[in-house]
Design a protein around this motif. Structure first.
Motif, PDB file in Angstrom:
ATOM      1  N   THR A 485       0.832  -1.207   0.000  1.00 61.32           N
ATOM      2  CA  THR A 485       0.000   0.000   0.000  1.00 61.32           C
ATOM      3  C   THR A 485       0.863   1.251   0.000  1.00 61.32           C
ATOM      4  OG1 THR A 485      -1.657  -1.224   1.239  1.00 61.32           O
ATOM      5  CG2 THR A 485      -1.880   1.148   1.195  1.00 61.32           C
ATOM      6  N   ALA A 486       1.951   1.232   0.767  1.00 58.60           N
ATOM      7  CA  ALA A 486       2.844   2.390   0.788  1.00 58.60           C
ATOM      8  C   ALA A 486       3.432   2.651  -0.594  1.00 58.60           C
ATOM      9  CB  ALA A 486       3.948   2.169   1.805  1.00 58.60           C
ATOM     10  N   LEU A 487       3.804   1.603  -1.319  1.00 57.76           N
ATOM     11  CA  LEU A 487       4.332   1.781  -2.675  1.00 57.76           C
ATOM     12  C   LEU A 487       3.266   2.345  -3.613  1.00 57.76           C
ATOM     13  CD1 LEU A 487       6.524  -1.427  -3.157  1.00 57.76           C
ATOM     14  CD2 LEU A 487       7.319   0.935  -3.091  1.00 57.76           C
ATOM     15  N   ARG A 488       2.036   1.863  -3.495  1.00 60.73           N
ATOM     16  CA  ARG A 488       0.976   2.380  -4.366  1.00 60.73           C
ATOM     17  C   ARG A 488       0.731   3.858  -4.122  1.00 60.73           C
ATOM     18  NH1 ARG A 488      -1.193  -2.794  -2.952  1.00 60.73           N
ATOM     19  NH2 ARG A 488      -1.138  -4.214  -4.752  1.00 60.73           N
ATOM     20  N   LYS A 489       0.723   4.258  -2.850  1.00 64.65           N
ATOM     21  CA  LYS A 489       0.528   5.679  -2.555  1.00 64.65           C
ATOM     22  C   LYS A 489       1.717   6.504  -3.046  1.00 64.65           C
ATOM     23  CE  LYS A 489      -2.711   5.337   1.279  1.00 64.65           C
ATOM     24  NZ  LYS A 489      -3.751   6.074   0.546  1.00 64.65           N
ATOM     25  N   THR A 490       2.916   5.928  -2.912  1.00 57.59           N
ATOM     26  CA  THR A 490       4.096   6.624  -3.437  1.00 57.59           C
ATOM     27  C   THR A 490       4.009   6.773  -4.960  1.00 57.59           C
ATOM     28  OG1 THR A 490       5.449   5.768  -1.621  1.00 57.59           O
ATOM     29  CG2 THR A 490       6.599   6.525  -3.582  1.00 57.59           C
ATOM     30  N   ILE A 491       3.558   5.725  -5.649  1.00 58.39           N
ATOM     31  CA  ILE A 491       3.404   5.782  -7.105  1.00 58.39           C
ATOM     32  C   ILE A 491       2.382   6.848  -7.479  1.00 58.39           C
ATOM     33  CG2 ILE A 491       2.607   4.480  -9.117  1.00 58.39           C
ATOM     34  CD1 ILE A 491       5.409   3.742  -8.182  1.00 58.39           C
ATOM     35  N   GLU A 492       1.275   6.905  -6.722  1.00 58.24           N
ATOM     36  CA  GLU A 492       0.265   7.939  -7.004  1.00 58.24           C
ATOM     37  C   GLU A 492       0.849   9.343  -6.822  1.00 58.24           C
ATOM     38  OE1 GLU A 492      -2.980   7.145  -4.472  1.00 58.24           O
ATOM     39  OE2 GLU A 492      -3.529   5.231  -5.430  1.00 58.24           O
ATOM     40  N   GLU A 493       1.644   9.518  -5.753  1.00 58.93           N
ATOM     41  CA  GLU A 493       2.246  10.833  -5.502  1.00 58.93           C
ATOM     42  C   GLU A 493       3.159  11.258  -6.640  1.00 58.93           C
ATOM     43  OE1 GLU A 493       5.655  12.700  -2.520  1.00 58.93           O
ATOM     44  OE2 GLU A 493       4.540  10.900  -1.912  1.00 58.93           O
ATOM     45  N   PHE A 494       4.070  10.365  -7.066  1.00 57.35           N
ATOM     46  CA  PHE A 494       5.019  10.739  -8.108  1.00 57.35           C
ATOM     47  C   PHE A 494       4.369  10.742  -9.495  1.00 57.35           C
ATOM     48  CE2 PHE A 494       8.024   9.824  -4.736  1.00 57.35           C
ATOM     49  CZ  PHE A 494       9.026  10.767  -4.947  1.00 57.35           C
ATOM     50  N   SER A 495       3.268   9.994  -9.658  1.00 53.53           N
ATOM     51  CA  SER A 495       2.555  10.089 -10.938  1.00 53.53           C
ATOM     52  C   SER A 495       1.972  11.480 -11.118  1.00 53.53           C
ATOM     53  CB  SER A 495       1.435   9.031 -10.990  1.00 53.53           C
ATOM     54  OG  SER A 495       1.968   7.732 -10.967  1.00 53.53           O
ATOM     55  N   GLU A 496       1.482  12.070 -10.034  1.00 54.91           N
ATOM     56  CA  GLU A 496       0.977  13.450 -10.122  1.00 54.91           C
ATOM     57  C   GLU A 496       2.099  14.427 -10.439  1.00 54.91           C
ATOM     58  OE1 GLU A 496      -1.006  14.271  -6.518  1.00 54.91           O
ATOM     59  OE2 GLU A 496      -2.650  12.830  -6.842  1.00 54.91           O
ATOM     60  N   ARG A 497       3.265  14.222  -9.840  1.00 58.62           N
ATOM     61  CA  ARG A 497       4.396  15.113 -10.113  1.00 58.62           C
ATOM     62  C   ARG A 497       4.907  14.947 -11.535  1.00 58.62           C
ATOM     63  NH1 ARG A 497       8.432  14.351  -5.070  1.00 58.62           N
ATOM     64  NH2 ARG A 497       9.724  15.661  -6.453  1.00 58.62           N
ATOM     65  N   LEU A 498       4.839  13.674 -12.049  1.00 53.43           N
ATOM     66  CA  LEU A 498       5.301  13.442 -13.419  1.00 53.43           C
ATOM     67  C   LEU A 498       4.272  13.866 -14.443  1.00 53.43           C
ATOM     68  CD1 LEU A 498       7.512  12.162 -15.262  1.00 53.43           C
ATOM     69  CD2 LEU A 498       6.276  10.001 -15.034  1.00 53.43           C
ATOM     70  N   GLY A 499       3.006  13.792 -14.074  1.00 55.37           N
ATOM     71  CA  GLY A 499       1.955  14.114 -15.032  1.00 55.37           C
ATOM     72  C   GLY A 499       1.500  12.906 -15.814  1.00 55.37           C
ATOM     73  N   LYS A 500       2.062  11.747 -15.568  1.00 55.04           N
ATOM     74  CA  LYS A 500       1.680  10.516 -16.251  1.00 55.04           C
ATOM     75  C   LYS A 500       1.676   9.381 -15.223  1.00 55.04           C
ATOM     76  CE  LYS A 500       3.462  11.583 -20.875  1.00 55.04           C
ATOM     77  NZ  LYS A 500       4.351  11.118 -21.966  1.00 55.04           N
ATOM     78  N   PRO A 501       0.872   8.342 -15.471  1.00 52.92           N
ATOM     79  CA  PRO A 501       0.868   7.210 -14.521  1.00 52.92           C
ATOM     80  C   PRO A 501       2.182   6.424 -14.576  1.00 52.92           C
ATOM     81  CG  PRO A 501      -0.517   6.717 -16.420  1.00 52.92           C
ATOM     82  CD  PRO A 501      -0.129   8.164 -16.562  1.00 52.92           C
ATOM     83  N   ILE A 502       2.635   6.012 -13.428  1.00 56.27           N
ATOM     84  CA  ILE A 502       3.860   5.203 -13.299  1.00 56.27           C
ATOM     85  C   ILE A 502       3.436   3.753 -13.095  1.00 56.27           C
ATOM     86  CG2 ILE A 502       5.927   4.760 -11.906  1.00 56.27           C
ATOM     87  CD1 ILE A 502       5.955   7.725 -11.206  1.00 56.27           C
ATOM     88  N   GLU A 503       4.050   2.839 -13.853  1.00 52.71           N
ATOM     89  CA  GLU A 503       3.709   1.425 -13.780  1.00 52.71           C
ATOM     90  C   GLU A 503       4.340   0.794 -12.529  1.00 52.71           C
ATOM     91  OE1 GLU A 503       4.194  -2.696 -16.416  1.00 52.71           O
ATOM     92  OE2 GLU A 503       5.217  -0.845 -17.012  1.00 52.71           O
ATOM     93  N   LEU A 504       3.571  -0.060 -11.845  1.00 48.63           N
ATOM     94  CA  LEU A 504       4.061  -0.757 -10.648  1.00 48.63           C
ATOM     95  C   LEU A 504       3.809  -2.255 -10.808  1.00 48.63           C
ATOM     96  CD1 LEU A 504       5.158  -0.906  -7.733  1.00 48.63           C
ATOM     97  CD2 LEU A 504       2.805  -0.543  -6.936  1.00 48.63           C
ATOM     98  N   ILE A 505       4.861  -3.037 -10.622  1.00 48.33           N
ATOM     99  CA  ILE A 505       4.768  -4.506 -10.601  1.00 48.33           C
ATOM    100  C   ILE A 505       5.257  -4.958  -9.223  1.00 48.33           C
ATOM    101  CG2 ILE A 505       5.565  -6.669 -11.605  1.00 48.33           C
ATOM    102  CD1 ILE A 505       6.005  -5.185 -14.224  1.00 48.33           C
ATOM    103  N   TYR A 506       4.395  -5.678  -8.478  1.00 47.73           N
ATOM    104  CA  TYR A 506       4.715  -6.071  -7.095  1.00 47.73           C
ATOM    105  C   TYR A 506       4.247  -7.511  -6.880  1.00 47.73           C
ATOM    106  CZ  TYR A 506       4.770  -6.010  -1.973  1.00 47.73           C
ATOM    107  OH  TYR A 506       5.003  -6.286  -0.656  1.00 47.73           O
ATOM    108  N   ASN A 507       5.162  -8.383  -6.446  1.00 44.24           N
ATOM    109  CA  ASN A 507       4.767  -9.788  -6.189  1.00 44.24           C
ATOM    110  C   ASN A 507       5.509 -10.396  -5.000  1.00 44.24           C
ATOM    111  OD1 ASN A 507       7.337 -10.209  -7.179  1.00 44.24           O
ATOM    112  ND2 ASN A 507       6.791 -11.994  -8.393  1.00 44.24           N
ATOM    113  N   LEU A 508       5.783  -9.617  -3.953  1.00 47.09           N
ATOM    114  CA  LEU A 508       6.431 -10.181  -2.771  1.00 47.09           C
ATOM    115  C   LEU A 508       5.445 -11.061  -2.002  1.00 47.09           C
ATOM    116  CD1 LEU A 508       8.551  -7.276  -1.253  1.00 47.09           C
ATOM    117  CD2 LEU A 508       9.233  -9.055  -2.846  1.00 47.09           C
ATOM    118  N   PRO A 509       5.924 -12.193  -1.451  1.00 42.90           N
ATOM    119  CA  PRO A 509       5.047 -13.020  -0.617  1.00 42.90           C
ATOM    120  C   PRO A 509       4.664 -12.270   0.656  1.00 42.90           C
ATOM    121  CG  PRO A 509       7.025 -14.221  -1.279  1.00 42.90           C
ATOM    122  CD  PRO A 509       7.251 -12.794  -1.634  1.00 42.90           C
TER     123      PRO A 509
END
Length: 620
Positions: A485-509
């Motif tokens: 969840t922290a990574l998703r919120k971080t991605i949302e934050e930097f996507s707003e700063r970049l102006g485009k969506p940032i792709e996230l791939i996450y598969n930790l157990p």
């Protein structure tokens, strides 16, 4: 009915024979030992006669010339003769018959003493040395005494040999009696007893088909007839109850084993914080007990749409979540796997929920053969096991959440302290730099003054930006206690700063990282995103956090302008900070240009929970 040859009579006869043999042996032994009584003393005294003769000869040879010496010699000779004639100890060892060799030899020694040796010693001239004749006479006398000693010894040895012979005859007779007793006991007692004992053992094992069939009319034959009759009656009595008793015994054995397994599983599950190593041996034992398997455990993760497999008892390849690469508990060969009752091999599946009141934690998947089915006892045992798993998993999650909440509280305090102290100090320094700019210094020092102010302003802005990101990370973790969840919120934050969506791939157990590892991983990802957004002029950014057992890899890729020639932007220390964090995790950060353009930042480390995996495996 009386027995014609009862066992008691036969045993009494044998005992009487043994007692009679013992009495005869002891009586003859006593008589022989009495006949050789005192022989040892006689042999010793006879041997002393030799020493006395040599002493007399020595006295004669000493050359004494006084009358005192001559009288002394006569006294010694008289005493020696008295000890030779009137010695009772020697006389008792000599037979009374005059024609016995010992008596003749003893009389010859006395005669030689009286007629030859004593006169020769007494008539020897005083003051002169011993002549050859007196020495020869003494030696002849000593030889006669030696012969007497040898005769006494041979007679004693002969009596001892006779004693041995009597004992051997008694022993042989006793052995013959014992052998006869043994043969009789074997035929009349041991064999019937073995039959009766075998019948008794068979009866104890509920086998009533054995019969004694003993012939004769003694006590054991009568007992064998009674056993045969009893066996027939017991066979009739238990014929209708045997099947019920067997089924009850099997049920009790399974119940006992099930209770032991539940006790052991409870202890292991609550003592072992590793669900895999704590549950797999217990589940495999349960499979052997109930004839089921394989068993798989799935956990429900709120960040995953599908249940996540956490435990399996049979797998051809090493599971994705495996922590110990030296453990092969769940690995089986393809041949064994093909024999398991799964869906492709005529197997049925039972799904049991693992839940606590109001919360579904996971699912227990149990496969069992179609033809065998699953008994009610096995189903109840599996339901009880699922309850135990639910309690263990719930407690483990509670402990983890408490640790995370404790960490969040500590980091909240740190964030408050940073905001109230360091942030205000940086703001104050920025205002002082602004005041210095408005002073408007003129002259030769103006350019140097402005350069120093620019450097101060750049450094303060960079420190203030890093402090804001640090505070943002602290506050982000406060609301999102898991890394995904922290990574998703971080991605949302930097996507707003970049102006485009940032792709996230996450598969930790689930629970792959400790809270401290989650913090450093998130900080490195944020630093990489900040560099890509601010310095790279990128239009596309992707983040990938994956588990490649046993390593965790986090990659941040962009399509920006790449690294400068120096490898790091001017007045920027983000890469150094990332390297320090990676070393704290026991891993490393690699920053390099991509062939297709842009930069790739890769964090690689082995989580502390994988401490069982050796270094050579983790480096592969």
């Amino acid at each position: 009915m009386k027995s014609r040859s009862p066992l008691v009579n036969r045993i009494a006869i044998v005992v009487c024979a043994v007692v009679l043999t013992s009495i005869v042996s002891m009586a003859t032994t006593l008589a022989v030992s009495k006949s050789i009584e005192g022989n040892a003393t006689a042999i010793n005294l006879t041997g002393a006669l030799r020493m006395g003769a040599f002493r007399l000869l020595s006295h004669v040879a000493s050359g004494q010339e006084s009358s005192v010496g001559e009288n002394n010699l006569q006294n010694m000779a008289s005493q020696y003769g008295l000890s030779l004639r009137d010695n009772n100890n020697i006389a008792r060892a000599i037979p009374d018959t005059e024609d016995h060799p010992l008596a003749k030899q003893y009389q010859a020694i006395q005669a030689y003493w009286e007629q030859t040796l004593r006169p020769g010693l007494e008539n020897h001239p005083p003051g002169s040395f011993a002549s050859a004749d007196i020495i020869a006479a003494t030696q002849s006398y000593v030889n006669s005494v030696d012969q007497l000693v040898s005769m006494l010894e041979r007679r004693t040895e002969a009596r001892i040999g006779l004693l041995h012979l009597i004992q051997m005859i008694s022993l042989a007779f006793s052995i013959l009696i014992i052998i006869a007793l043994f043969v009789d006991l074997r035929n009349r007692v041991l064999k019937p007893l073995r039959k009766l004992v075998s019948i008794a053992n068979a009866v104890s094992e509920q086998d009533f088909s054995h019969k004694a069939n003993l012939k004769g009319s003694d006590e054991l034959a009568q007992l064998g007839s009674a056993f045969d009759q009893m066996n027939s009656e017991l066979a009739l009595t238990y014929s209708n109850l045997e099947e019920r008793a067997r089924s009850k015994t099997e049920e009790l054995e399974k119940s006992h084993a099930a209770l032991q397994l539940l006790h052991a599983s409870s202890r292991d599950l609550f003592a072992n914080h590793d669900l895999c190593s704590g549950a797999v041996p217990m589940l495999q034992e349960l499979e052997q007990l109930l004839g089921i398997g394989p068993i798989r455990l799935y956990l429900h993760d709120k960040q995953s749409a599908e249940p996540v497999q956490a435990v399996t008892t049979a797998s051809v390849e090493r599971p994705f979540y495996c922590r110990d690469h030296h453990c092969n508990a769940c690995l089986v060969t393809p041949e064994v796997y093909d024999e398991l009752p799964i869906e492709e091999h005529d197997g049925r599946r039972l799904l049991l929920p693992i839940r606590t009141p109001g919360k579904l934690l996971g699912t227990l998947e149990v496969w069992y053969p179609v033809e065998k089915g699953l008994s009610d006892t096995a189903r109840r045992l599996l339901e009880t096991l699922s309850d135990q798993l639910a309690t263990a998993i719930f407690l483990e999650q509670q402990i983890t959440e408490e640790q995370q909440l404790t960490l969040v509280e500590e980091r909240t305090v740190i964030a408050r302290e940073l905001h109230d102290s360091l942030a205000q100090s940086l703001s104050y320094l920025k205002m002082q730099v602004a005041r210095l700019r408005r002073l408007g210094i003129e002259g030769e020092q103006k350019n140097a003054h402005n350069a120093i102010l620019d450097e101060l302003s750049t450094g303060l802005n960079s420190a203030y930006r890093q402090l804001r990101e640090l505070l943002a990370t602290f506050r982000l973790k406060l609301d999102t206690p898991d890394l995904a969840t922290a990574l998703r919120k971080t991605i949302e934050e930097f996507s707003e700063r970049l102006g485009k969506p940032i792709e996230l791939i996450y598969n930790l157990p689930p629970q792959a990282l400790s809270p401290n590892e989650e913090i450093h991983t998130l900080q490195i990802v944020r630093e990489g995103l900040a560099n890509a957004v601010k310095h790279a002029d990128a239009t596309e950014i992707s983040v990938e956090v994956v588990f490649e057992s046993p390593q965790v890899q986090a990659r941040i890729r962009d399509n920006g302008k790449g690294l400068p020639e120096g490898g790091q932007p001017v007045n920027h220390y983000g890469l150094i900070i990332m390297q320090d964090r990676a070393r704290t995790l026991g891993g490393q950060v690699a920053v390099q240009d991509r062939n297709e353009g842009g930069v790739e930042v890769t964090l690689t480390f082995v989580p502390k929970s994988r401490h069982l995996i050796p270094a050579e495996v983790s480096n592969t």
